[in-house]
Write a protein that holds these residues in place. Structure first.
Motif, PDB file in Angstrom:
ATOM      1  N   TYR A  58      -4.711 -20.080 -65.175  1.00  0.00           N
ATOM      2  CA  TYR A  58      -5.894 -20.101 -66.030  1.00  0.00           C
ATOM      3  C   TYR A  58      -6.148 -18.811 -66.811  1.00  0.00           C
ATOM      4  CZ  TYR A  58      -6.710 -23.932 -62.753  1.00  0.00           C
ATOM      5  OH  TYR A  58      -6.557 -25.043 -61.959  1.00  0.00           O
ATOM      6  N   PHE A  70     -15.315 -18.998 -70.348  1.00  0.00           N
ATOM      7  CA  PHE A  70     -16.098 -19.590 -69.269  1.00  0.00           C
ATOM      8  C   PHE A  70     -17.227 -18.633 -68.915  1.00  0.00           C
ATOM      9  CE2 PHE A  70     -12.633 -17.206 -67.412  1.00  0.00           C
ATOM     10  CZ  PHE A  70     -13.212 -16.495 -66.373  1.00  0.00           C
ATOM     11  N   SER A  74     -19.777 -20.128 -63.303  1.00  0.00           N
ATOM     12  CA  SER A  74     -18.388 -20.565 -63.123  1.00  0.00           C
ATOM     13  C   SER A  74     -17.492 -19.384 -62.759  1.00  0.00           C
ATOM     14  CB  SER A  74     -17.877 -21.225 -64.399  1.00  0.00           C
ATOM     15  OG  SER A  74     -17.874 -20.304 -65.475  1.00  0.00           O
ATOM     16  N   VAL A  76     -13.041 -18.472 -61.513  1.00  0.00           N
ATOM     17  CA  VAL A  76     -11.668 -18.961 -61.506  1.00  0.00           C
ATOM     18  C   VAL A  76     -11.009 -18.653 -60.173  1.00  0.00           C
ATOM     19  CG1 VAL A  76      -9.387 -18.763 -62.571  1.00  0.00           C
ATOM     20  CG2 VAL A  76     -11.442 -18.701 -63.999  1.00  0.00           C
ATOM     21  N   ILE A  82     -10.882 -24.108 -61.840  1.00  0.00           N
ATOM     22  CA  ILE A  82     -12.021 -23.398 -62.421  1.00  0.00           C
ATOM     23  C   ILE A  82     -13.262 -24.084 -61.862  1.00  0.00           C
ATOM     24  CG2 ILE A  82     -13.258 -22.798 -64.533  1.00  0.00           C
ATOM     25  CD1 ILE A  82     -10.591 -22.941 -66.006  1.00  0.00           C
ATOM     26  N   LEU A  95     -17.255 -24.211 -69.433  1.00  0.00           N
ATOM     27  CA  LEU A  95     -15.918 -23.860 -69.911  1.00  0.00           C
ATOM     28  C   LEU A  95     -15.782 -24.437 -71.313  1.00  0.00           C
ATOM     29  CD1 LEU A  95     -12.896 -22.906 -69.369  1.00  0.00           C
ATOM     30  CD2 LEU A  95     -12.497 -25.250 -68.577  1.00  0.00           C
ATOM     31  N   ASP A 260     -15.318 -28.993 -60.123  1.00  0.00           N
ATOM     32  CA  ASP A 260     -14.121 -28.231 -60.475  1.00  0.00           C
ATOM     33  C   ASP A 260     -13.368 -28.876 -61.637  1.00  0.00           C
ATOM     34  OD1 ASP A 260     -14.706 -26.694 -58.205  1.00  0.00           O
ATOM     35  OD2 ASP A 260     -13.442 -27.964 -56.925  1.00  0.00           O
TER      36      ASP A 260
END
Length: 359
Positions: A58, A70, A74, A76, A82, A95, A260
């Motif tokens: 990502y 993002f 949120s 990663v 994510i 995102l 997710d």
């Protein structure tokens, strides 16, 4: 009593019928295969859009992604997902693609996961956005209200009683002025919807969105089994704003879930030419070759059998013709008696009786 001289004719007839039947069913099969290809030929091929696709890990070494932003709650996990929201109350995350989606026709496939500890109280859900605006947090599943474009909402919590079950997938087309119906869970505003229990499944859950400008929007979901796509809704003549941004957001309230995004794969859809379908249909025949079946053993043996049937029919037909010319020419109606409408017992009958006794 049937004379033995008729047997070659019967064999020839049988061979002819077999070859004709093979040819007929072969043509029908080729035509049916062609119709199948025509039925799936609206989109000829797809080209992946790197600018609107994202996978693990990502982010790069600078903890950034060249094509995506993002924010909010949120975060990663480079090995897994994510995570837009944790399984905690009052969370919100998003995102968004940095660039607008320029192709007029596209396919977007999203693998996502909604999970939590509770089996009866959970929420609120997540949403996929194709809108004129981008990255504007708000009350509609983490995005702004009065949006311009399409929202596909994966709603896991019912704010009131409905005749349908939750979780539910709802498509809403906003014009920049319409306010989302929070109390009714968007009821009366949807362009299409379906109920699907995509929460806490044993298989990967995926959403597939196909859009062809001036033609249709189609939404499918995978949640029952791998590669088992369930139709959710299909809308004809739906118009999206030009060059929308692609985004995802999620929100929790008093109840919560983990939301997710595992992967996003976007494709530009290349349509087949308008005259491709008629040309294909004209060329379809038993002897035509295609990329799908020209190299198969089944097609080879089918053509071999058909050729053998035609040869056998021609051979036995030629033998029958020779026998009639040799032994039955006068008795068959080519003698003098039959030529003038009279039956000659000396000529026509003589050869007819001789043929019947000898053969």
């Amino acid at each position: 009593m049937i004379s033995p001289c008729r047997r070659p004719f019967n064999v020839a007839t049988l061979a002819f019928l077999l070859s004709f039947t093979s040819f007929f069913f072969g043509f029908v099969r080729a035509a049916a295969d062609d119709k199948t290809r025509l039925g799936n030929n609206t989109i000829d091929r797809t080209l992946q859009l790197r600018t609107h696709s994202i996978y693990a890990p990502y982010i790069d070494q600078d903890l950034q992604n060249r094509w995506w932003d993002f924010g909010a709650d949120s975060y990663v996990n480079t090995n897994k997902h994510i995570r837009l929201t944790r399984n905690r109350p009052s969370q919100m995350g998003w995102l968004w693609s940095r660039l607008a989606l320029t192709p007029s026709n596209f396919v977007i496939e999203v693998e996502f996961k909604v999970s939590g500890d509770s089996s009866h109280l959970f929420g609120d859900g997540l949403a996929m956005w194709l809108t004129k605006e981008r990255a504007e947090p708000g009350p509609v599943f983490g995005n702004r209200d009065e949006f311009t474009g399409l929202a596909i909402i994966l709603d896991t919590y019912a704010n009131e009683k409905h005749t349908y079950s939750f979780p539910r997938i709802v498509g809403i087309l906003g014009d920049g002025k319409m306010k989302y119906n929070f109390g009714g869970d968007g009821e009366g505003q949807e362009v299409g919807a379906c109920s699907a229990n995509f929460r806490r499944t044993n298989v990967a859950t995926k959403l597939k969105v196909t859009y062809v400008k001036d033609a249709f929007l189609d939404v499918k979901i995978q949640y029952k089994a791998w590669d088992d796509w369930t139709d959710c809704f299909h809308v004809e003549k739906l118009q999206l704003p030009p060059n929308p941004f692609l985004g995802f957001s999620a929100m929790t309230g008093d109840v919560s879930d983990a939301h997710d995004i595992i992967s996003v794969t976007s494709y530009s859809a290349i349509l087949s030419q308008p005259d491709a379908a008629p040309n294909k249909h004209k060329k379809a025949s038993v002897f035509s070759s295609s990329s799908e079946g020209s190299g198969t053993w089944l097609g080879f043996f089918f053509k071999l059998f058909l050729f053998a049937g035609v040869v056998a029919g021609g051979y036995y037909g030629w033998q029958e013709y020779q026998r009639r010319q040799r032994y039955g020419g006068f008795g068959g109606g080519s003698g003098m008696g039959s030529a003038y409408g009279m039956r000659s017992p000396g000529v026509g009958g003589g050869f007819g009786g001789y043929n019947g006794k000898r053969f």
